[in-house]
Enzyme design. Structure first.
Site, PDB file in Angstrom:
ATOM      1  N   GLY A 161      -3.583 -39.303 -70.047  1.00 52.90           N
ATOM      2  CA  GLY A 161      -4.923 -38.772 -70.251  1.00 52.90           C
ATOM      3  C   GLY A 161      -4.998 -37.315 -69.828  1.00 52.90           C
ATOM      4  O   GLY A 161      -4.178 -36.825 -69.049  1.00 52.90           O
ATOM      5  N   CYS A 162      -5.999 -36.625 -70.356  1.00 52.17           N
ATOM      6  CA  CYS A 162      -6.107 -35.186 -70.100  1.00 52.17           C
ATOM      7  C   CYS A 162      -6.407 -34.923 -68.626  1.00 52.17           C
ATOM      8  O   CYS A 162      -5.714 -34.140 -67.969  1.00 52.17           O
ATOM      9  CB  CYS A 162      -7.172 -34.574 -70.993  1.00 52.17           C
ATOM     10  SG  CYS A 162      -8.763 -35.404 -70.960  1.00 52.17           S
ATOM     11  N   TYR A 163      -7.450 -35.565 -68.111  1.00 50.27           N
ATOM     12  CA  TYR A 163      -7.767 -35.412 -66.685  1.00 50.27           C
ATOM     13  C   TYR A 163      -6.600 -35.862 -65.825  1.00 50.27           C
ATOM     14  O   TYR A 163      -6.287 -35.258 -64.800  1.00 50.27           O
ATOM     15  CB  TYR A 163      -8.977 -36.269 -66.312  1.00 50.27           C
ATOM     16  CG  TYR A 163     -10.327 -35.716 -66.645  1.00 50.27           C
ATOM     17  CD1 TYR A 163     -10.712 -34.454 -66.205  1.00 50.27           C
ATOM     18  CD2 TYR A 163     -11.247 -36.469 -67.359  1.00 50.27           C
ATOM     19  CE1 TYR A 163     -11.993 -33.967 -66.482  1.00 50.27           C
ATOM     20  CE2 TYR A 163     -12.523 -35.992 -67.640  1.00 50.27           C
ATOM     21  CZ  TYR A 163     -12.895 -34.731 -67.196  1.00 50.27           C
ATOM     22  OH  TYR A 163     -14.151 -34.263 -67.459  1.00 50.27           O
ATOM     23  N   ALA A 164      -5.972 -36.965 -66.241  1.00 50.28           N
ATOM     24  CA  ALA A 164      -4.877 -37.514 -65.450  1.00 50.28           C
ATOM     25  C   ALA A 164      -3.727 -36.528 -65.368  1.00 50.28           C
ATOM     26  O   ALA A 164      -3.162 -36.289 -64.298  1.00 50.28           O
ATOM     27  CB  ALA A 164      -4.415 -38.840 -66.050  1.00 50.28           C
ATOM     28  N   CYS A 166      -3.724 -33.278 -65.535  1.00 50.01           N
ATOM     29  CA  CYS A 166      -4.032 -32.142 -64.665  1.00 50.01           C
ATOM     30  C   CYS A 166      -4.094 -32.587 -63.204  1.00 50.01           C
ATOM     31  O   CYS A 166      -3.621 -31.874 -62.311  1.00 50.01           O
ATOM     32  CB  CYS A 166      -5.346 -31.518 -65.122  1.00 50.01           C
ATOM     33  SG  CYS A 166      -5.631 -29.869 -64.471  1.00 50.01           S
TER      34      CYS A 166
END
Lengths: 353, 353, 353, 353
Positions: A161-164, A166
């Site tokens: 995931g994108c948040y994950a 980062c």
């Protein structure tokens, strides 16, 4: 500085993109369209079957000549070398069957279905039944900088995931170095609106997002267990925010020190941890990471700060949610799986302003 | 719903605004211009003496007829009932002399010079000498919801900083209730660009701010000691961010629980603490505070969330940095000092989108 | 500068807003909520019956206590002094029946149904049948600066379109003065996204509007015949554009001179034409009108420029589409119909940035 | 779709960029940095000599290793194959001397000094003396689609202005076809803020541009004579506007028909006129050109509309002001001058959102 597009000799990699008309899908198209070692064989879509892709996204006129086709993952797997899935959660785990994998085709799933190793945790956080539990063990978590070797040999990639992405990349070096407490981590993340996809909801309307910022899904966002699993921590605090930009994530994370370090030592930990990672840039000075410096690119920019008054470390990190947080990392995974330099086709992809 | 403009009988309050052409200054003008109980007698400026205010800000054409005059605080104090100062730090402490105060005129300083009680802390964080140490004890910290009674009798008000207002009001109820640790507070704040004022710097250019977010002044922002002083804590972590909106601050703050509470009890603590505070709105549901709901207004919106997994409370709070964070609170202070209803002239001041 | 709210003695004006949860509806609520001479008796809605208005728009918490009710125009007309309709076209002409008008209640329709005097032209441009042809003659076109006297005696007001307001007010003085050709008028208009309302369409998504501009409905926008009718010209060119701002319209219009005038004479024509119009501001210098100067206000800012090389006049004009282009003008109409000063409640309504 | 980077065999082209730290300069760096047939030998700057380019623009960290050097055009010309100048007007005409040209180095001037063939017209519109009149005849106007053959043999290129590029390419096919009047052309153009460069002015501050639109330099913008010269018309009306986006120009232009054509015939005129032009995309349907479809790219998107009611044609056209309007076209010129395919290095340069 030399581009690396043509340095290997695999032949043309045949690809299909399932869910190609969402924002992650179009970013895959953008990044693959001009590679001379990749052929986009199928672009599938639910709403636009039979329509020219460049009529849906006129941005691609002159670049992409595909017509959208019906979703048929088994067929795509038979005729392609790699299939990308960019679908809402709960769907990929139905589509990626044993038959599909039996074709030998490589699968890169940009959705959430194969990221969590525990079916129970998946069902708790996502609220839907998981249909492919027996395949969970096959899936490799495609965070390239952490799992490079495993990715090279994988057939099925769970693209993070994108948040994950980062968040995990922000915290991993500190936990690895053992200098911070694992039970007092706070990640305050801010994402552009494309993170919500192209779905029609009032929350994504221009007038609702513009001139605004809010937190959402407090203490309940689904990337939380994904981050925890990758970092090997029991529980951390993750708070996402929506900011009025198209692209980009900034994660500001907070850590309590267990060992005394100064800021130079902390930076050295990051540089050492990511020493072979082209896409990681540790900022030299005392500037925060900024999303404008990674816009359109596959870079992960990071900087670390010390607050001696509170004995805490602060880490700011930025990625483009559609590139390193989705399509770019998917392609980085593809490159690794096909024995290519991981940066192939991912160098000249951004704009500064 | 009835406006309260005309409910008292003080006569016309004569005012001067020093530093009237900055963003806080123009917001004072906006909020005072149409009151029929206030006369704007002087608008002073460094760069625009002799120029019509409505030529500098055509927004005010037809609303304000003043011509900018030279800065002369003593003269203003002699001829006015209240003088507002919207000046860079280090200047107000020179301008607000014993002679000025001897006029009996009320002074509301929107700058930082009289906020910190300790000259040493001021000089450490601001890096300049303080010229009015003997007046520090006279100054009342004008955070209306916390110091209302003291403000009513004050002559010299130190109007709180924008970040400080939002942060202090977020944390005060929890500390007052004694349910969180005072030594593990983290405030992650996000502000619109007007917070940087109208000064010309590359960092405030449109193309540098737009489509971007960054943290800045990490572990070193000057509002930190102001927040600590007001909350009575030794050291907390405060991280400001710049977001691409004109107005507004969202503060997301994190607290470690020392006593078990549920989210309803936590909300009740806020409602009780702010029970007589018109401008505080505790959000009922599970939505975050959002700056679009306070834009142009003097409201402080707040909500509290529980993360049982990490035993932490999260508080989201929003204000308009130019209103509750500057000009609006200054006027709220003025209202209190003149015996008016604190919301006089501050009710119909915003726009939703 | 003195507000005029309390200068008359009509008693409380009872109002209903039909379609209150759209963007124009909420702007009516914003502008009416704090008047002490107006009572908002009914807010109706299709989707939110039974829901507190301030739960739909938390911006209004503490300002508006209404609960949304079902749409019942006849009932509203019986119990109110004035009913505002903010509905999609084709609906108001069904709702505003003879029975409704027989109640004597004043009706202000913010939609398009009663703007065009010719049913045939309406049906051609709007593509729907008109259900209230017999009432068309009753309706007064509510462009206050042009029809003030007629409005005062009207029962049914067709509130002008946003583009139409800005365009008509730009061109009317020049045509009235007879110095430009009526058959070579070009209006190039730019509008913020709120002009499209709160309807869910991909075109209104944040990521589609942000960092973009486009023209739309070229040579076919429905405000074209409305502008032509008001100006009494056969055919003009009108081109709308969508720009990434929440609010505001800028119209740049082009005229071919038939008589030699200089720019001062041209400005004098505007000042004379609008000499009793508080809400019209003719810009003195050589600056363009800008939407930031009218944001949230009922002002119409205008400036005129001469291009001697091409013998043309250029006029730039700005309004807030939700205020002077919708809710503000509706209230200005209400003020006139109730014998109030037209600027009542419309003075302190904006923000500069 | 295959990239063309490596298809020729010129050897490494050595380049210098003068004025490399402005927005056009950084865009040249972006587009050249990853070409394997181009070496960036010198980046010069006034303010940043001795500083690493990637410290000024951290976007380029890992991509560009140059350190900024002092401006020395003669030296650059001796040691490079091509020098790009991105300087304010009035400076290039001093720097590009006979000695510089005598080196044989190719020069591409992104500024205005060599665009106008008449020194008198230059001095009238730009208000400064021209120092290189004798070189004006040497300079080739580098609008690639119109002057391709002449460009191939040129040594000194006057790279067109951004507005001029978009305007000229909009109008040229219609004038060439002889179906519109040459004396009644109106161009209403809208540009993003990067068009104003990185200079510090209040007009470029975030809070002044955001949520705003205005026209500027009405009937007096300096690209007007450039457009007229290229189109061979005596006088046309050109009105620029500033819109709140980083990049992009949309030009909406209006023409009076002298011959009856329908919209298909008009489109055919554009397709025929630009038939060998990869970077021109004539839109098939009835959608306007949009800047989001050309963002970061060298494309010129155009569509034509008929208004039978007024007997006029409307053309909407979009470019990226920093790419086709500056750096991209400069590189397209370089490609032509070096015998390369004109699209070399210009294909995969944009982002959709």
């Amino acid at each position: 500085m030399v581009i690396t597009f043509l340095r290997y000799n695999y032949g043309m990699i045949k690809t299909a993109i399932v869910g190609s008309t969402g924002y992650s899908g179009q970013e895959l198209v953008r990044l693959l369209a001009l590679r001379n070692d990749v052929e986009i064989k199928f672009l599938s879509s639910q709403s636009y079957v039979g329509k020219k892709y460049s009529d849906i996204y006129p941005f691609f006129k002159g670049l992409v000549s595909n017509v959208c086709v019906e979703q048929d993952v088994l067929k795509f797997a038979k005729e392609c070398d790699v299939v990308f899935l960019a679908l809402p959660h709960g769907i990929a785990s139905k589509e990626i069957t044993r038959e599909v994998l039996a074709t030998g085709c490589k699968i890169i799933d940009l959705g959430a279905d194969f990221r969590l190793k525990s079916r129970a945790i998946y069902e708790k956080w996502y609220g839907v039944e998981h249909h492919g539990e027996e395949l969970l063990k096959n899936a490799v978590y495609g965070l390239c900088e952490l799992n490079r070797d495993e990715i090279k040999g994988a057939q099925l990639i769970a693209n993070p995931g994108c948040y994950a992405t980062c968040s995990i990349m922000s915290a991993a070096p500190l936990l690895d170095a053992g200098i911070v407490r694992a039970d007092n981590i706070i990640i305050d993340a801010k994402s552009g609106v494309s993170g919500a996809g192209r779905t029609l909801t009032a929350d994504s309307l221009y007038c609702e997002c513009n001139e605004n910022i809010k937190a959402y899904k407090l203490a309940s966002h689904r990337h939380t267990p994904e981050i925890e699993q990758a970092l090997g921590v029991d529980a951390l605090m993750f708070t996402p925010h929506l900011i009025p930009v198209n692209r980009g994530i900034l994660a500001t994370s907070y850590y309590e020190l267990t060992h005394k370090v100064n800021v130079d030592e902390a930076k050295r930990i990051y540089k050492e941890f990511y020493k072979d990672c082209y896409f990681v840039r540790v900022i030299e000075g005392d500037e925060s990471a900024e999303i404008k410096n990674v816009k359109g690119t596959n870079f992960f920019d990071v900087n670390v700060f010390m607050d001696e008054r509170t004995n805490k470390l602060i880490v700011t990190a930025a990625i483009d949610n559609l590139v390193k947080g989705a399509a770019g990392q998917a392609i980085q995974n593809m490159n690794l799986m096909f024995g290519l330099d991981e940066k192939t086709g991912l160098e000249a992809t951004g704009v500064y302003l």
